[in-house]
Scaffold this active site. Sequence first.
Site, PDB file in Angstrom:
ATOM      1  CG  ASP A 123      54.431 119.342   9.379  1.00  0.00           C
ATOM      2  OD1 ASP A 123      55.474 118.679   9.208  1.00  0.00           O
ATOM      3  OD2 ASP A 123      53.873 119.979   8.467  1.00  0.00           O
ATOM      4  CD  GLU A 187      56.729 117.525   3.770  1.00  0.00           C
ATOM      5  OE1 GLU A 187      56.997 117.108   2.627  1.00  0.00           O
ATOM      6  OE2 GLU A 187      55.638 117.285   4.338  1.00  0.00           O
TER       7      GLU A 187
END
Length: 482
Positions: A123, A187
């Site tokens: 991400d 994250e």
Amino acid sequence: MAWIALPALLLLFLALVCIRAALFVPKPKAPAAAKSPVTIDSERAIKNLQAMIKIKTVSIDEDGEPGGLSYKDDFNEFRALLPQLYPLLHRHCSFELVGTGGLLYHWKGKAADKPSVYMAHYDVVPADEDKWQKPPFSGAREAGEIWGRGTLDTKGTLCAALNAAEALLSDGFVPAQDVYFAFGGDEELKSTDAPAIVDLLHSRGVRPALVLDEGGAVVDNVFPGVAGAVALIGTGEKGRLNVEFSVSGMGGHASAPPASSPVGVLARAVTRVEAEPFSAYICEPVRQMFDTLGRHSTFFYRLIFANLWCFKGLLFHLCKKKGGELNALVRTTCAFTQMRGSSASNVLPPSASVNADVRIMRPDTVESVISDLQKRIQDERIRVAGIKGVDPSPFSNKDCEGYERLCSAIGAIWPQAIISPYLMIAASDSRHFCKISDAVLRFSAMYLSRDDRKRIHGNDERIRESQFLEAVKFYHYMLLAS
């Protein structure tokens, strides 16, 4: 006689600190093990990274939940891409989707008692496309650079690790110990995938001998008196806490303001906190960093780092005055980032708030930070609330096989770099793995210039092809030694 003794004592003191500084020299460096050159398919690796960058896996937060259908489609598309790019990996390694978007690969080795875990996240943070020279999700390749959000943080290292694994699998390589690839999908937002992976491994009795995630890198001009390249390995990381300071008032028209407005109350609180920083402290990773890099610095700085028993106060004072990364290494920091009040310039706000990003260094904790901030503010009208807090991670011991293996791979790619432990001042998914491993290390496998570091989470993020290919070779060496 006292007037005679005082100069003599001063001369003795100066002689002592100068002798200690003169003896404070680099420790003997172990000879680097010979390593065979690595041949990689550069074009394939670069095209694979371009393909990853083109998928817009942006972490989105709407009331604490991921965004709509497009969000899910992008992440599903990324996960579907990996078997196309790495068919051998998906043929020879088991794969599990863990949590919301955690990807866990298990490459069975000849033994399983000392496994390794290689981490990254796929991400990325949002990008303000209007401020980029090239579209942030184009994967554009120009003048030896690959452009796009995630090239540095951290699709670049994810791609490098999988390209190295695919190449080794094509050669029939079997690692000496089990290897896991653990990639989080949140994250940058909530970090729920990593703890889910940790819980799964823990339930299976997996205790890694090495966990490697993003963190330090090969950098230069970051340590006082050291101009050459240094490779920083994070052996711990600071905690993080979002703190909200809020005040409620009566509101009303701004033409008749009260003696003390909510915004004024908060402004005084902010100045009090900034005027009184948290106490400075040298934790173990920072002590090791000072002991390692201080020996390579100029004589003036060696005077300080060789004699912290008497110059520690001076060092802390310099850190406080200068601020920045060095100051963040020796104390808990509090950065005010947001302020909210009235929606109109002529209306007194019924309430106002200020948010601060606090990075916590041991021995401080979330609880102690909130208590200390309340004492600094000295105003009962202000409510101090902690939001999304996490304590500092435990420190990993550098005297272990995993650290030595990491140093060996770094030395093979960046032989001129001085290798040193350090404290990571940002947060990463790796902190969750401290539950199952005593060797959680943080190193982003690339040389990062000052401009590179500014572009992480910033505009025009990009990576040099040579920079990326060095990362592929680094993971090749790491996997060979796993």
